[in-house]
Structure formats: structure tokens, C-alpha cells
Scaffold this motif. Sequence first.
Motif, mmCIF file in Angstrom:
data_model
loop_
_atom_site.group_PDB
_atom_site.id
_atom_site.type_symbol
_atom_site.label_atom_id
_atom_site.label_comp_id
_atom_site.label_asym_id
_atom_site.label_seq_id
_atom_site.Cartn_x
_atom_site.Cartn_y
_atom_site.Cartn_z
ATOM 1 N N LEU A 10 -25.690 11.530 -18.440
ATOM 2 C CA LEU A 10 -24.981 10.463 -17.720
ATOM 3 C C LEU A 10 -24.978 10.731 -16.219
ATOM 4 C CD1 LEU A 10 -21.909 10.086 -20.091
ATOM 5 C CD2 LEU A 10 -23.925 8.610 -19.967
ATOM 6 N N PRO A 11 -25.125 9.683 -15.396
ATOM 7 C CA PRO A 11 -25.023 9.882 -13.952
ATOM 8 C C PRO A 11 -23.557 10.076 -13.545
ATOM 9 C CG PRO A 11 -25.291 7.551 -14.459
ATOM 10 C CD PRO A 11 -25.373 8.286 -15.770
ATOM 11 N N VAL A 12 -23.365 10.760 -12.418
ATOM 12 C CA VAL A 12 -22.013 10.925 -11.874
ATOM 13 C C VAL A 12 -21.804 9.836 -10.828
ATOM 14 C CG1 VAL A 12 -20.448 12.435 -10.616
ATOM 15 C CG2 VAL A 12 -22.053 13.403 -12.280
ATOM 16 N N ARG A 13 -20.751 9.049 -11.007
ATOM 17 C CA ARG A 13 -20.548 7.980 -10.044
ATOM 18 C C ARG A 13 -19.773 8.497 -8.843
ATOM 19 N NH1 ARG A 13 -17.236 6.549 -14.402
ATOM 20 N NH2 ARG A 13 -15.075 6.165 -13.896
ATOM 21 N N PRO A 14 -19.954 7.863 -7.671
ATOM 22 C CA PRO A 14 -19.289 8.355 -6.464
ATOM 23 C C PRO A 14 -17.774 8.177 -6.548
ATOM 24 C CG PRO A 14 -20.505 6.308 -6.018
ATOM 25 C CD PRO A 14 -20.825 6.703 -7.417
ATOM 26 N N MET A 15 -17.054 8.984 -5.766
ATOM 27 C CA MET A 15 -15.590 8.961 -5.790
ATOM 28 C C MET A 15 -15.059 7.566 -5.503
ATOM 29 S SD MET A 15 -12.820 10.603 -6.337
ATOM 30 C CE MET A 15 -11.059 10.499 -5.953
ATOM 31 N N GLY A 16 -15.744 6.822 -4.642
ATOM 32 C CA GLY A 16 -15.282 5.471 -4.295
ATOM 33 C C GLY A 16 -15.150 4.565 -5.507
ATOM 34 N N GLU A 17 -15.900 4.884 -6.562
ATOM 35 C CA GLU A 17 -15.844 4.057 -7.771
ATOM 36 C C GLU A 17 -14.888 4.610 -8.830
ATOM 37 O OE1 GLU A 17 -19.635 2.973 -9.379
ATOM 38 O OE2 GLU A 17 -20.488 2.562 -7.408
ATOM 39 N N ALA A 18 -14.282 5.762 -8.551
ATOM 40 C CA ALA A 18 -13.299 6.289 -9.497
ATOM 41 C C ALA A 18 -12.083 5.375 -9.470
ATOM 42 C CB ALA A 18 -12.894 7.713 -9.115
ATOM 43 N N VAL A 19 -11.532 5.095 -10.639
ATOM 44 C CA VAL A 19 -10.333 4.256 -10.689
ATOM 45 C C VAL A 19 -9.104 5.158 -10.645
ATOM 46 C CG1 VAL A 19 -8.995 2.641 -12.080
ATOM 47 C CG2 VAL A 19 -11.481 2.420 -11.931
ATOM 48 N N THR A 20 -8.292 4.985 -9.609
ATOM 49 C CA THR A 20 -7.086 5.798 -9.480
ATOM 50 C C THR A 20 -5.904 4.887 -9.146
ATOM 51 O OG1 THR A 20 -7.356 6.183 -7.107
ATOM 52 C CG2 THR A 20 -8.447 7.732 -8.578
ATOM 53 N N ARG A 21 -4.736 5.500 -9.073
ATOM 54 C CA ARG A 21 -3.542 4.757 -8.648
ATOM 55 C C ARG A 21 -2.957 5.491 -7.453
ATOM 56 N NH1 ARG A 21 0.653 4.605 -13.150
ATOM 57 N NH2 ARG A 21 1.580 3.042 -11.798
ATOM 58 N N TYR A 22 -2.399 4.740 -6.512
ATOM 59 C CA TYR A 22 -1.809 5.357 -5.331
ATOM 60 C C TYR A 22 -0.295 5.169 -5.314
ATOM 61 C CZ TYR A 22 -5.937 6.537 -2.450
ATOM 62 O OH TYR A 22 -7.072 7.110 -1.929
ATOM 63 N N HIS A 23 0.385 6.171 -4.795
ATOM 64 C CA HIS A 23 1.802 6.087 -4.438
ATOM 65 C C HIS A 23 1.839 6.222 -2.916
ATOM 66 C CE1 HIS A 23 5.541 8.132 -3.279
ATOM 67 N NE2 HIS A 23 6.099 7.489 -4.280
ATOM 68 N N ILE A 24 2.285 5.174 -2.219
ATOM 69 C CA ILE A 24 2.254 5.173 -0.750
ATOM 70 C C ILE A 24 3.662 4.986 -0.218
ATOM 71 C CG2 ILE A 24 1.220 4.103 1.304
ATOM 72 C CD1 ILE A 24 -0.818 2.808 -0.727
ATOM 73 N N SER A 25 4.048 5.873 0.676
ATOM 74 C CA SER A 25 5.378 5.831 1.264
ATOM 75 C C SER A 25 5.213 5.489 2.750
ATOM 76 C CB SER A 25 5.978 7.222 1.086
ATOM 77 O OG SER A 25 7.338 7.197 1.179
ATOM 78 N N LEU A 26 5.782 4.353 3.177
ATOM 79 C CA LEU A 26 5.577 3.850 4.556
ATOM 80 C C LEU A 26 6.896 3.766 5.307
ATOM 81 C CD1 LEU A 26 3.770 0.649 3.276
ATOM 82 C CD2 LEU A 26 2.557 2.461 4.500
ATOM 83 N N ASP A 27 6.881 4.156 6.578
ATOM 84 C CA ASP A 27 8.023 3.843 7.458
ATOM 85 C C ASP A 27 7.665 2.560 8.189
ATOM 86 O OD1 ASP A 27 9.509 6.104 6.805
ATOM 87 O OD2 ASP A 27 8.281 7.321 8.163
ATOM 88 N N VAL A 28 8.504 1.558 8.035
ATOM 89 C CA VAL A 28 8.156 0.246 8.601
ATOM 90 C C VAL A 28 9.255 -0.294 9.504
ATOM 91 C CG1 VAL A 28 6.672 -0.409 6.666
ATOM 92 C CG2 VAL A 28 9.123 -0.915 6.580
ATOM 93 N N ALA A 29 8.870 -1.258 10.327
ATOM 94 C CA ALA A 29 9.846 -1.976 11.145
ATOM 95 C C ALA A 29 10.701 -2.829 10.219
ATOM 96 C CB ALA A 29 9.117 -2.862 12.138
ATOM 97 N N ASP A 30 11.996 -2.918 10.500
ATOM 98 C CA ASP A 30 12.869 -3.708 9.640
ATOM 99 C C ASP A 30 12.895 -5.143 10.157
ATOM 100 O OD1 ASP A 30 14.556 -4.340 7.610
ATOM 101 O OD2 ASP A 30 16.347 -3.886 8.788
ATOM 102 N N ARG A 31 11.896 -5.873 9.823
ATOM 103 C CA ARG A 31 11.718 -7.217 10.321
ATOM 104 C C ARG A 31 11.479 -8.141 9.118
ATOM 105 N NH1 ARG A 31 6.727 -7.020 14.136
ATOM 106 N NH2 ARG A 31 7.672 -5.238 15.167
#
Lengths: 430, 430
Positions: B339-360
Motif C-alpha cells: 500500500l502507498p503511504v498518503r501524505p500527512m495533509g490527507e490524514a483525517v484528524t480532529r483539532y481542539h483549538i483554543s483562541l483568545d478573541v475580541a469580545d465583539r
Amino acid sequence: MRLALLGCGTVGAEVVRLLHEQAADLTARVGAPIEIAGIAVRRMGRDRGPLPVDPALFTTDALGLVKRDDVDVVVEVVGGIEPARTWLVEALRSGKSAVTANKALLAEDGGSLHDAAAEGQADLYYEAAVAGAIPLLRPLRESLHGDRITRVTGIVNGTTNFILSAMDATGAGFTEALEEATELGYAEADPTADVEGFDAAAKAAILASLAFHSRVTAADVHREGITGVTAADVASAKAMGCTIKLLCIASRGPDSTGADSVSVRVHPAMIPRTHPLASVGDAFNAVFVEAEAAGQLMFYGRGAGGSPTASAVLGDIVAVARNRLAGVRAPSESVYADLPVRPMGEAVTRYHISLDVADRAGVLATVAGVFAKRDVSIATVRQSGRADDASLVVVTHGAPEAALAATVEELRGLDIVRSIASVLRVEGGA
Amino acid sequence: MRLALLGCGTVGAEVVRLLHEQAADLTARVGAPIEIAGIAVRRMGRDRGPLPVDPALFTTDALGLVKRDDVDVVVEVVGGIEPARTWLVEALRSGKSAVTANKALLAEDGGSLHDAAAEGQADLYYEAAVAGAIPLLRPLRESLHGDRITRVTGIVNGTTNFILSAMDATGAGFTEALEEATELGYAEADPTADVEGFDAAAKAAILASLAFHSRVTAADVHREGITGVTAADVASAKAMGCTIKLLCIASRGPDSTGADSVSVRVHPAMIPRTHPLASVGDAFNAVFVEAEAAGQLMFYGRGAGGSPTASAVLGDIVAVARNRLAGVRAPSESVYADLPVRPMGEAVTRYHISLDVADRAGVLATVAGVFAKRDVSIATVRQSGRADDASLVVVTHGAPEAALAATVEELRGLDIVRSIASVLRVEGGA
């Protein structure tokens, strides 16, 4: 590579399906296609759903199928002692490879099968017999052969683990939890083999045989089920930071004369919640192995069900098929150590005892004296309550089972002891 | 059965000790005594403590030892690419069995070793190369051969697991936890191979090769270490009911064109505390395997250390010795799937993103729009704080890594986003 399938229930039908679905992969892995030569069933008419197999392959003559010259491998997924034993012995003696999931037969009379395999110079594989899909027997038989296994502790029965997990989660009693398990299909209509520990005892015998290179049968296993485990026991365990599991425990150590021996038992026990086995929930199985050099190992997975069991059976089919093509056989039964099984009275265990006692001066001294008389060392004691409500919780250090049991008997007879609320063994602790 | 031992460090010395201590058991299990023909070391004078072996067996001429006619099995516990490769290739080509714990060599150029083994019709075993004492490779190579493995998720580096467990337990930062690990001997003076994920990536390549019947090398593995994991990340994970582990993940699935392929990666990720891998603490290793029929399996134990590694090496020695006596060899490398190895860009993952944002007003709408633009579906979003303190925590559903990474980049450029406090992948969830 031609295969005779004996039995076509849940597991057998799944084996047929997997052989069909993964035919190309299996051919690549084995080096030759695997074909079904015949499928023996008890009744021809039964609805088995749509199976990817020629209906002409079905027969009710299992022994005739086993004896056919064009059969290389016999796969038995019927269960029970007879006629499975006759079929497997016939297959092995005539040099056919055998794959079986039959834990009851292996535990009661594995010797007959191993002897027949030796006579016919044939392979006998049975990964599916213990802990379903978990690859466990091959690691014990092969990977750890350079090490010395000292102890195997397993949760090997999914039904009882489901019931005990439910009791732990909800505080339900045994009867209520059993009802839930039955409704959800985790317990059979007659749950005796599971809840009384017979199933776990069979697996304990198989594990002990492999781990200690000795023949251990179901009759050698001390067996207690979980029907006596109460909601109060579960609450006591919780208060101690523990949970209750039905454990099979096989350990190697000196008997009362100091000779190397094996102890094999199945009973409910408290284990600390921090122990890797404590988090094995629902119907999952896990086996914890301790070896001198390897240290602690654990194997975890699904212990039952059509697909997981079929996965283990197929792994074995691939292995025996490869061996046949290479003209070799796997290492035969290893029983060179031939260790005796010591009686349960000599097993070293720890007790957790919960007593309702009279709230009188000197009660603790009297109780402690009973333990001391039999050389049972007390690890912790907790006294609580007042007047008629006083209670004592005693946890011992390790001591011979016989001494612990006799201690409990004497406590029961003391007039200052109103009742013994709970007696549980403690495992997996420091 | 005569054995050449290449290397006599911690593992080698333990192999010598175990061969001596368990000589009687090993002879019974193999069917013939195992003798040490020679031990190759770099320097003769080094103090190796009291070893139960004739000092005359030591030599600095490893290649000469490997070539000797009276050697049946070569055991390599030196590590590194060269000269270990030259020695092993020489041994295998000339038909000698080889046992190695060399994960770096297997991951970088396992092909050379397997080719040499095929040429010499020799056995190549390497159970100790991944997850030390845990019997893992043999179950993957053999027990699960009747099944289709879909995913392997492992904690295969003890040093990083110790560090992350300490950060989780105490709230310490990476540097502080690394210092503790170094003091306690869990991290080497130069911890790069561990903390940057090189060690885990080598093991990931070996696991992926076996699980998917394809040749995968270290260069195919997407690798991120744990040096960027902060105390804030650990706190974020805790708030989500998760813990952070350095995972190696090998999965099989369709690439962007729908063709069957493999994705192999090593990176820190949040996993739910209820996941069996979450409770793998300290320097322990565990590998979680998902297969179509078998379902979920886990293998747990000590991944490093002299004794556990030596246990795995000895198990392999017994296996290859038995094969030699029986005149057979184990199934060779299985790479038919290719089997070929697919590039990381095609790996299916999930992200947890924590953002500091303007309160607008409208901030959430703007942020959500960035996700939507790249077809990244949001699973949960949590908004908290007020004025300058406002923060957003977004957890996505599974999406291609490239889309997730691009989403984060665009968020970073928004003027309403003050900063991105934490980006973590999420694994093992529903």
C-alpha cells in the motif's frame, strides 16, 4: 488447503463469511487458497441467513467429513465434550491439523487432544478458546518462552464482568444486574456456566497449562462464582478504593513443603481502582501476566461474540495452513515442568472482612487475638459506629487460605460478633 | 545451538544472565542447550559487572564472530544503522538466524535485512524492537493474520509518556517535567530521539509495515515531538476530560482518489480519559489495535529497560532455535499488499483549538465562517469570558489535516483573533 468446518452457529457462520470476504488476502498470506470442503451441522434445515457458500457443502455426518481424504484442516466450533472430542481426536490422529474454540473440552481433557496431535504429528491450535479475539495463547506459548511466568490474573468471562461492572456503576444487586445482562444479550437464558465460574475455570486451566508448562485441568481449579456478591460488598469495595471483579488467578510458587507448585483459582475479588484490570469494563476481557524479566503485561480485548471469536479462529487457520504448506508443525504441548497443583487451602490470599460487633471495650483486642492465633497478620483495621451500630473492617496481609477461612469461622462463633457482613478476597494490591 | 551476541550493554548483559539462570528451562523448551559462542564488544576492558560467562568469549571482532561456522544464531543488541546492518546482513545471507532489537535500523532499512533473510532462507526476529517486553509483533504477524487491521494507535515511547504523565499529574511545564525524567533516569542526557518523536516514529514504521503488509520506513512517518506541549495545553485537555499522550497512529483507508492507502504519524494528541490508552501511566507502553473482526485489542507492558527487553530477545532466541532444530523458517516478510503511504495533509484528524478573541458581536460567526469555508465541521464550541478576556474553544469533527492546518492559519490572521493559545489534535473519541 481444504477445510472441514464442524458447526455453523454464530462463530461458524462468521468464519464462513470471513473466509469468503478476505479470500484474496488469506491466499496471499497463506500462499494457497483456502477452500471449504464441507460444513457439518446437526440439522440441515435451520435458517443460517445468507451464507456465501454452496449449500451442497452442508452435511450432518461430521465424522464422515473429518475422515475424508481431501480434508487438510478440521475446524471445530461446536463446543461441549462429546462428540467434539471424538471428531478432533480422529482428525489429529490421522495427521489433519485442528483448530478449535472448545474451552470446555480443552480444560477437561486437553491431554487426549494433545496426545492425538503427537500421535498424528499434527497441529492443534486453540487461540479462540480463551479470551476470544485477544491474541494471548500464542504470546504465552511462544513470545514469553524465554522468560519465567510467575502469575496470570485474568478477567476472562464477559458476562460476569458486565454484571459486576453494572453493580459497580449503579449500586444494583446481583439479581437486578443479571436481569439487565440477560435483556441485553450478555447473559444466556441459563447463566450458570458464567455466573458460577465454570467458564472462567475452564479458561484458567488452559492458561495455567500454557504459562507453567504443566497439565492443569478444570478439576484442579478452585471455583467460586459471583452469585453471592452483594450490593453491600460492592459498596465496601468502593469505600476501600477498589472494585470487584471475577478473577482467574494462576500462580507459581512453593507449596507448604517448599516444592515448586501451581495454584489455580477463580473467585470474585476486590482490586484497587488503580490496577490496570480495574478499568476493564462491560463485557471486555483482559489478562494480566507477570513474568520475571518482562515484568507486568496486559492483554485486552473482546472475549466473546461471533466476529472476535472468528478472528481468532481464522488466525489459527492461517497458521496451521502455512505450517502444512511448509511441511512442518508447531511446537507441541509443553508440559516438561509437570508441576503439581496445590490445594486451595495453601493458596496465599488476602481477606477484607466486614463485621458488625458489639460496642464493648476489648472487642478489637478479642478480634485481633483470633487473627493472631492463626498467624494471620492484619494490614489495616477500621472501627466505626456506636452502640448497636458498631462495625469493624479488617484487611489482612497475605496468608494461607485455610488459615483465613478458619479465622472467619472462629469470628463467626464469637458472641461479640453480631454478624459478618462481607468477606472478600483482595488481589492486585501492594 | 550456538549463539553470537553482538553488544554487551544493559540488554546484552541481561541476555547473558537469563541464558545462564534459565538454562535448564530453555533447554527443555528448545530441545537442545543454547550456548554462547562469542560476545562482540567495542572495548574489551569495560567493567560489565560479574557475568556468568567465560571471559575468553569476548572479542572486538564482531564480523569475524558472525562469520564463524560454529555460530547458528546472531543476536544484535548494539543499535544504530552501521555497523549493525553489515553484521546482520552477513549473518542472514549466510543462513544464520538473526534476532535484533534495533528499531532504528529496521525502520530505516528493514528491507535490506528482510532481503538478506530471504536470500539466506534465514529467520529474522525483532520482537524487542517495538514496545520492549510486550508480545506485540508476533500477534500482529501471526495471530491477526486471519483479520484485517484498520488502525494501530500506540504509546511506544516511555520517556515521553513519563514526561506527559508528570505534566498531567502536577501541572508542571515541559522543561520541568523533562528535568525530573532525566534525574530519575527515564530520559537520556540528550533526549532528542525521545522528545522529538524519532524513536516513536521508527516504531510506528515497523508497526505499520506488519499491520498493513507493506513496507513503511521512518521517512514515511509524519513526526512531531512533545517539546511544544505546554502546561496550558495540558490544562485545556483536562477541562475537556482528556489527557495528552504522544501517539503513534497507523491507519488504513482511502486516499484523496479513493485508493486504499496507509497513513502513519507520530504527534501529541488529546484522548478521552475513558480511553484504555489514557490510563497508561509512567514509562509504560501500550498499543491499541483495531481490526475488522477482532474489534478493539490492547497490549500493555514495559517498553524499555534491560530485563523487559531481554525477555523479548530471549523469546525470539527460543523461537529461532526451535525453527533451526525443526529445519524450518518462520513466514517471511509479508508485503503483498504494497500500500502507498498518503501524505500527512490527507490524514483525517480532529483539532481542539483554543483562541483568545475580541469580545465583539459577530466574532463567533466570523470564526465559524473560516471553518465552513474549508468544509471543516465543528463538533463543539465553548465561548467564555468578557471584554479583553474572551476566549473560544472549538473542537472539530474529523477533517483532512491540510484543511485543518489552513483553517488555523487563516484564524491566526484575523484581527478579531488576539492569539491562538493552543492547537491540539484529538484522537480516540467517538
